[in-house]
Design a protein around this motif. Structure first.
Motif, PDB file in Angstrom:
ATOM      1  N   GLY A 130       0.738  -1.104   0.085  1.00  0.00           N
ATOM      2  CA  GLY A 130       0.049  -0.084  -0.138  1.00  0.00           C
ATOM      3  C   GLY A 130       0.852   1.240   0.010  1.00  0.00           C
ATOM      4  O   GLY A 130       0.540   2.174  -0.568  1.00  0.00           O
ATOM      5  N   MET A 131       1.915   1.275   0.814  1.00  0.00           N
ATOM      6  CA  MET A 131       2.901   2.260   0.946  1.00  0.00           C
ATOM      7  C   MET A 131       3.470   2.561  -0.432  1.00  0.00           C
ATOM      8  O   MET A 131       3.766   3.701  -0.891  1.00  0.00           O
ATOM      9  N   LEU A 132       3.785   1.526  -1.009  1.00  0.00           N
ATOM     10  CA  LEU A 132       4.212   1.658  -2.638  1.00  0.00           C
ATOM     11  C   LEU A 132       3.461   2.467  -3.557  1.00  0.00           C
ATOM     12  O   LEU A 132       3.803   3.304  -4.401  1.00  0.00           O
ATOM     13  N   LEU A 133       2.402   1.958  -3.485  1.00  0.00           N
ATOM     14  CA  LEU A 133       1.041   2.535  -4.333  1.00  0.00           C
ATOM     15  C   LEU A 133       0.606   3.945  -3.971  1.00  0.00           C
ATOM     16  O   LEU A 133       0.486   4.810  -4.853  1.00  0.00           O
ATOM     17  N   PHE A 134       0.757   4.219  -2.669  1.00  0.00           N
ATOM     18  CA  PHE A 134       0.260   5.606  -2.202  1.00  0.00           C
ATOM     19  C   PHE A 134       0.966   6.780  -3.066  1.00  0.00           C
ATOM     20  O   PHE A 134       0.266   7.617  -3.564  1.00  0.00           O
TER      21      PHE A 134
ATOM     22  N   LYS B 119      -1.792  11.664   8.052  1.00  0.00           N
ATOM     23  CA  LYS B 119      -0.757  10.498   8.104  1.00  0.00           C
ATOM     24  C   LYS B 119       0.485  10.954   8.308  1.00  0.00           C
ATOM     25  O   LYS B 119       1.286  10.134   8.787  1.00  0.00           O
ATOM     26  N   LEU B 120       0.858  12.118   7.833  1.00  0.00           N
ATOM     27  CA  LEU B 120       2.417  12.670   8.078  1.00  0.00           C
ATOM     28  C   LEU B 120       2.615  13.105   9.365  1.00  0.00           C
ATOM     29  O   LEU B 120       3.779  12.950   9.830  1.00  0.00           O
ATOM     30  N   GLY B 121       1.360  13.112  10.194  1.00  0.00           N
ATOM     31  CA  GLY B 121       1.648  13.659  11.629  1.00  0.00           C
ATOM     32  C   GLY B 121       1.787  14.920  11.597  1.00  0.00           C
ATOM     33  O   GLY B 121       2.714  15.201  12.758  1.00  0.00           O
ATOM     34  N   ALA B 122       1.175  15.906  10.845  1.00  0.00           N
ATOM     35  CA  ALA B 122       1.606  17.504  11.155  1.00  0.00           C
ATOM     36  C   ALA B 122       0.478  17.967  11.963  1.00  0.00           C
ATOM     37  O   ALA B 122      -0.526  17.442  11.956  1.00  0.00           O
ATOM     38  N   VAL B 123       0.922  18.976  12.838  1.00  0.00           N
ATOM     39  CA  VAL B 123      -0.052  19.628  13.935  1.00  0.00           C
ATOM     40  C   VAL B 123      -0.806  20.409  12.935  1.00  0.00           C
ATOM     41  O   VAL B 123      -0.496  20.934  12.069  1.00  0.00           O
ATOM     42  N   PRO B 124      -2.266  20.390  13.266  1.00  0.00           N
ATOM     43  CA  PRO B 124      -3.176  20.055  14.510  1.00  0.00           C
ATOM     44  C   PRO B 124      -3.701  18.404  14.383  1.00  0.00           C
ATOM     45  O   PRO B 124      -4.460  18.085  14.958  1.00  0.00           O
ATOM     46  N   PHE B 125      -3.004  17.708  13.458  1.00  0.00           N
ATOM     47  CA  PHE B 125      -3.620  16.187  13.170  1.00  0.00           C
ATOM     48  C   PHE B 125      -2.545  15.131  13.724  1.00  0.00           C
ATOM     49  O   PHE B 125      -2.462  14.301  13.172  1.00  0.00           O
TER      50      PHE B 125
ATOM     51  N   LYS C 279       5.434   7.674   7.095  1.00  0.00           N
ATOM     52  CA  LYS C 279       5.989   9.221   6.602  1.00  0.00           C
ATOM     53  C   LYS C 279       6.610   9.275   5.318  1.00  0.00           C
ATOM     54  O   LYS C 279       6.018  10.344   4.469  1.00  0.00           O
ATOM     55  N   LEU C 280       7.374   8.321   4.634  1.00  0.00           N
ATOM     56  CA  LEU C 280       7.675   8.458   3.501  1.00  0.00           C
ATOM     57  C   LEU C 280       6.748   8.403   2.359  1.00  0.00           C
ATOM     58  O   LEU C 280       6.417   9.365   1.406  1.00  0.00           O
ATOM     59  N   ALA C 281       5.655   7.431   2.577  1.00  0.00           N
ATOM     60  CA  ALA C 281       4.540   7.342   1.844  1.00  0.00           C
ATOM     61  C   ALA C 281       3.834   8.577   1.842  1.00  0.00           C
ATOM     62  O   ALA C 281       3.448   9.165   0.690  1.00  0.00           O
ATOM     63  N   ALA C 282       3.417   8.985   2.999  1.00  0.00           N
ATOM     64  CA  ALA C 282       2.568  10.239   2.986  1.00  0.00           C
ATOM     65  C   ALA C 282       3.199  11.598   2.322  1.00  0.00           C
ATOM     66  O   ALA C 282       2.688  12.420   1.725  1.00  0.00           O
ATOM     67  N   ILE C 283       4.695  11.710   2.519  1.00  0.00           N
ATOM     68  CA  ILE C 283       5.086  12.903   2.084  1.00  0.00           C
ATOM     69  C   ILE C 283       5.239  12.738   0.567  1.00  0.00           C
ATOM     70  O   ILE C 283       5.104  13.595  -0.309  1.00  0.00           O
ATOM     71  N   GLY C 284       5.455  11.603   0.091  1.00  0.00           N
ATOM     72  CA  GLY C 284       5.346  11.222  -1.503  1.00  0.00           C
ATOM     73  C   GLY C 284       3.993  11.789  -2.035  1.00  0.00           C
ATOM     74  O   GLY C 284       3.958  12.507  -3.073  1.00  0.00           O
ATOM     75  N   ALA C 285       2.916  11.357  -1.265  1.00  0.00           N
ATOM     76  CA  ALA C 285       1.548  11.457  -1.935  1.00  0.00           C
ATOM     77  C   ALA C 285       1.233  12.971  -1.886  1.00  0.00           C
ATOM     78  O   ALA C 285       0.697  13.568  -2.674  1.00  0.00           O
ATOM     79  N   LEU C 286       1.644  13.521  -0.883  1.00  0.00           N
ATOM     80  CA  LEU C 286       1.491  14.943  -0.421  1.00  0.00           C
ATOM     81  C   LEU C 286       2.022  15.796  -1.390  1.00  0.00           C
ATOM     82  O   LEU C 286       1.546  16.881  -1.909  1.00  0.00           O
ATOM     83  N   VAL C 287       3.368  15.549  -1.713  1.00  0.00           N
ATOM     84  CA  VAL C 287       4.130  16.229  -2.830  1.00  0.00           C
ATOM     85  C   VAL C 287       3.206  16.041  -4.161  1.00  0.00           C
ATOM     86  O   VAL C 287       3.275  17.093  -5.002  1.00  0.00           O
TER      87      VAL C 287
END
Lengths: 99, 528
Positions: free
Chosen positions: B150-154, B253-259, B283-291
């Motif tokens: 899932g992390m690879l696909l995200f 998913k990234l764990g950023a404030v306020p979440f 964190k890697l998967a989330a930052i990749g998707a966010l970018v």
């Protein structure tokens, strides 16, 4: 057909879900609130699918149903595990982890 | 209506998608092993399947590495471009190291960090019988592989549908894994419950945002959403609300404030190998998707989200660094540290220093900066959690910082390695963390956010304080006579490899960072 009625209904259902998530104490009811939010999203997908005249939204709503079912499997197993250990499914009782 | 019902067979680039497919097949094989193989061989079987599929996945990825291979595949659903490939490489390497932590048995006297029987009530006869009979949950390995697939696909997902499905594929196994700790099981259950409820709330919010974006553009594809933003035909309220809700789901998913509120509880309660895996790979998967979603789908709304994400980055750095100062538990401290790191990474996202926004070719932009930062952070985090698993008392790990006092006198090597990881986290030269911070800050500076860089540098100083607190506790404090039994267990080969690799890479990447920076820069072109 005026889509805005459906969008407003979906928004109301979503809000009820969020409020339920925030105020209810039983983990099962909290989880049901999340399911309500997912279903309000489904209503929105189907509505917009009709508005745009393509099937992407309807396809998405099937994916959401499957994902919701998978989430139920995982969620209920966690809630049952907690209930057996504590004899309570209250989210307020689960407060060992803090500063 | 007939035209609507004609379905053309999709074309799928199986070779390019190989890394994801291999990991997924490995996970399914793991499930078969659980069903068919006798109990005494399951552990070895699972270990072989897990390691082999991750290694095979890395090999296939490396065989398809390079600009010539990169394309938007699977009918536009998956974007296998440079950023995807570099994040795949990092996720696969770090999961391989995390697998070694999962399989560690020597530390626990022949047993893993996972509960013998998750269904048994804590402290019941059933649980004791299961522990005595050496029953084990070898299902953790297929769960790990499902999460990895899932992390690879995200980060590769090029439409909202696939992104949502991938989000759930990697989240569901993680909810289960966090509830499987062998010791302090009530805490572990609670971590699983909190992670599950808040995680499913965040995915529902993400989904509602996706629905609004679909209503705005009539498609889930990022390219179509981008085109719709460039030539608006619908109300702005739809796209802005949709964007905010989707970003909330990803920032959670990234764990950023306020979440972020789940992060310390889940990191503390989950079994330490799972925490290590989550801290790095999620964190890697989330930052990749966010970018991808921020630069590709919302590239046209850059002026709208940049200030908001800048505010979130500042809050994240501030809350993470300040709350870590008062943490009394080492896993909680590392959790707050991971929140602060999420803030530092977000500065590069805010900078949005990409070729589209005028970055010269060959320069280190946002994506290369993030990739290097995550490399440095990943090695230090896995190593630090590896050491956390070694410091033990009578019943499992001793995570309270008081128990760590005076560790440096008894075990100078272990304490030195931990110090090295703390220095790398704090970003002190010549460690890898320094180069990582320099890379993301320079990306933010180039994007015109010089004031954000100033705040980030100040926050790095605050963060350095609590990292040094751990070092001071280990080297300059006397052991507390009331803490009871604390010892550093001799690790097996797996944990040794993880800690050694982490320590070596933290130094090597700090002294000769060029090769990783070049690799990351050559793979920083987003395709749409």
């Amino acid at each position: 057909m005026n889509p805005s009625y459906y969008v407003i209904l979906a928004a109301i259902l979503f809000t009820i879900g969020i409020v339920g998530f925030l105020v209810r104490k039983n983990a099962l009811v909290v989880f049901m609130s999340v399911e309500l939010m997912l279903n309000s999203c489904n209503l929105l997908f189907v509505t917009f699918s009709r508005v745009w005249g393509n099937l992407a939204g309807q396809a998405m709503s099937f994916f959401v149903m499957v994902v919701a079912a998978a989430e139920v499997v995982v969620g209920l197993s966690i809630i049952v595990m907690i209930y057996r250990a504590r004899r309570s499914a209250s989210v307020d009782n689960a407060s060992l982890l803090k500063f | 209506m007939t035209t609507l019902l004609e379905i053309a067979a999709p074309t799928i680039e199986y070779r390019l998608l190989g890394p994801v497919l291999i990991v997924f097949v490995g996970a399914c094989l793991g499930v078969l092993i659980e069903a068919l193989v006798p109990r005494q061989w399951r552990d070895e079987g699972q270990m072989i399947v897990t390691v082999m599929s991750l290694v095979a996945s890395i090999v296939v990825l490396w065989r398809t590495w390079g600009p010539g291979w990169r394309t938007v595949g699977a009918m536009g659903a998956v974007s296998i471009d440079g950023p995807t490939q570099i994040i795949w490489l990092l996720i696969l390497v770090f999961s391989l190291l995390a697998t070694l932590l999962f399989a560690e048995r020597k530390l626990g006297g022949g047993v893993t960090s996972f509960t013998p029987m998750a269904a048994a009530v804590p402290n019941s006869t059933l649980e004791r019988d299961a522990a005595a009979a050496r029953v084990e949950h070898t299902e953790v390995f297929p769960l790990l592989l499902f999460a990895v697939s899932g992390m690879l696909l995200f980060p590769a997902a090029n439409d909202l549908l696939l992104m949502f499905v991938a989000l759930e594929i990697f989240s569901l196994p993680l909810y289960l894994l966090s509830g499987l700790a062998r010791y302090r099981r009530l805490l572990s259950h609670e971590a699983a419950l909190k992670y599950f409820l808040l995680g499913s709330l965040s995915s529902a919010i993400f989904l509602f945002g996706a629905a609004l974006l679909y209503g705005y553009s009539g498609s889930f594809s990022f390219a179509v959403i981008d085109a719709a933003i460039a030539a608006p035909s619908q109300s702005d309220a739809l796209v802005v609300t949709g964007m905010v809700l989707v970003l909330v789901g990803l920032l959670f998913k990234l764990g950023a404030v306020p979440f972020h509120s789940w992060t310390p509880d889940v990191y503390q309660g989950a079994p330490t190998p799972v925490t290590a895996f989550m801290a790095v790979c999620t964190k890697l998967a989330a930052i990749g998707a966010l970018v991808r979603i921020a630069f590709v789908a919302f590239g046209g709304l850059r002026w709208e989200w940049q200030p908001v994400v800048a505010g979130i980055a500042i809050l994240t750095m501030l809350v993470g660094s300040v709350l870590a100062i008062v943490a009394k538990d080492i896993k909680r401290l590392l959790a707050y540290s991971s929140i602060a790191h999420a803030g530092f990474i977000l500065t590069a996202v805010v900078g949005a220093s990409t070729p589209e926004s005028g970055l010269p070719v060959g320069q280190i932009g946002s994506i290369a900066g993030i990739a290097f930062y995550m490399t440095a952070y990943g090695f230090a985090t896995l190593g630090a959690f590896g050491i956390v698993t070694m410091v033990r008392g009578a019943a499992g790990e001793r995570n309270d910082l008081v128990a760590w006092q005076g560790l440096g006198k008894k075990h100078p090597w272990i304490a030195s390695a931990m110090t090295l990881f703390m220095l790398s986290f704090a970003g002190i030269p010549p460690t890898a963390g320094f180069i990582g911070k320099w890379a993301v800050f320079s990306a933010a500076w180039r994007g015109g956010y010089w004031w954000l860089v100033l705040v980030a540098v100040l926050m790095s100083l605050v963060a350095a304080y609590f990292y040094l607190r751990v070092v001071v506790a280990m080297f300059f404090s006397e052991p507390d006579p009331e803490v009871g039994d604390v010892h550093v267990a001799v690790p097996g080969i797996g944990t040794t490899i993880v800690v050694a690799t982490g320590a070596v890479m933290s130094v090597v990447l700090g002294i000769v960072p060029g090769w990783v920076l070049d690799l990351a820069t050559s793979a920083s072109q987003l395709l749409r």
